[in-house]
Design an enzyme around this catalytic site. Sequence first.
Site, PDB file in Angstrom:
ATOM      1  N   GLN A  49      -5.487  -1.704   9.319  1.00 57.57           N
ATOM      2  CA  GLN A  49      -5.165  -2.979   8.682  1.00 57.57           C
ATOM      3  C   GLN A  49      -5.756  -4.136   9.495  1.00 57.57           C
ATOM      4  OE1 GLN A  49      -3.537  -3.413   5.694  1.00 57.57           O
ATOM      5  NE2 GLN A  49      -3.947  -5.602   5.922  1.00 57.57           N
TER       6      GLN A  49
ATOM      7  N   ASP B  38     -11.563   2.273   3.184  1.00 57.61           N
ATOM      8  CA  ASP B  38     -11.805   0.833   3.043  1.00 57.61           C
ATOM      9  C   ASP B  38     -13.303   0.536   2.892  1.00 57.61           C
ATOM     10  OD1 ASP B  38      -9.837  -1.008   2.723  1.00 57.61           O
ATOM     11  OD2 ASP B  38      -9.539  -1.448   4.844  1.00 57.61           O
TER      12      ASP B  38
ATOM     13  N   LYS C  29       0.848  -1.202   0.000  1.00 61.01           N
ATOM     14  CA  LYS C  29       0.000   0.000   0.000  1.00 61.01           C
ATOM     15  C   LYS C  29       0.880   1.246   0.000  1.00 61.01           C
ATOM     16  CE  LYS C  29      -3.778  -2.541   2.032  1.00 61.01           C
ATOM     17  NZ  LYS C  29      -4.525  -2.979   3.197  1.00 61.01           N
TER      18      LYS C  29
END
Length: 281
Positions: free
Chosen positions: A97, A120, A53
């Site tokens: 995460q 997300d 990322k």
Amino acid sequence: MGKIIDGKVVAENIREGLVAEIRELKEKRGIVPKLSVVLVGDDPASQVYVGHKEKGCQAVGIISATIRKPASIKEDELVSVVKNLNADPTVHGILVQLPLPKGLDPIAVLNEIDPAKDVDGLHPMNMGRLLRGEKTPFVPCTPSGIIHLLLSTGERIEGKAAVVVGRSNIVGKPMALLLLQQHCTVTICHSRTANLAEVCRRGDILVASVGKPQIIKGDWVKEGAMVIDVGVNRVEGKLIGDVDFEAAKERASYITPVPGGVGPMTITMLLKNTLKAAKGL
Ligand code: NAP
């Protein structure tokens, strides 16, 4: 024999557009998009994903900042980290995460992310909008990348029978909703599904997000189906998908490889969402 959908190529095309848009945002409005990733603990796979990322951000001109915290962090401390990022006007996108180490409730933490920074797409506000079919800037990255991959073939997917194996919040459920938005007829399968092979064989589109190497056998694939393999399984040092690729390729019309299929698209959608957040969309 099926054609390979090359996720790297599709992703690269989208990234080129993002680079131009990010440059324009800086020139016209003086804004440089910034993504903050919160990484808790030392799970090796998460370290690798976060590394990808960071690299992805750098490649397109997004600032990335990773906040690393030990697995021993208390939930309320982690919530404070998220709240500080919410309040920081230089941070446009926040990503926690997953999975979080044992003892930390991901739902409790994700619920604290400002929905306008939820790149997300896992905040209940954004997932709720997706469920209701409302416009939402932030759709979970892996399934939205998969829709791009399916459409990149030029095939019409409206009206097709789509079978999604897996019902995770991050892939299976939003995948089913996005396919429904594309006017597919959707079936969701999971660990209690009876006659899984038979149900899979009904899919004109078959998406596998299970996390079990080659659980989907070649003869579970309908002739001419489009097969999307989300699974990433490390077996003897190699990455293997959830689909028996060699056998499935013989029956599929299109199929994604692992690696090089869904993975590059997931990160590209994250970059796209971060740009949207920076634009205030
Ligand atoms: P997850 O949260 O682990 O969920 C797995 C799903 O598979 C569950 O719904 C489970 O059913 C179902 N399942 C388990 N065993 C099954 C069986 N024998 N038959 C049918 N269904 C079964 O999965 P996830 O987060 O969606 O991830 C799945 C895989 O995709 C993993 O390998 C992950 O690493 C990979 N992944 C890749 C990307 C990418 O960008 N390439 C992104 C995300 C995930 P129940 O609900 O009944 O337990």
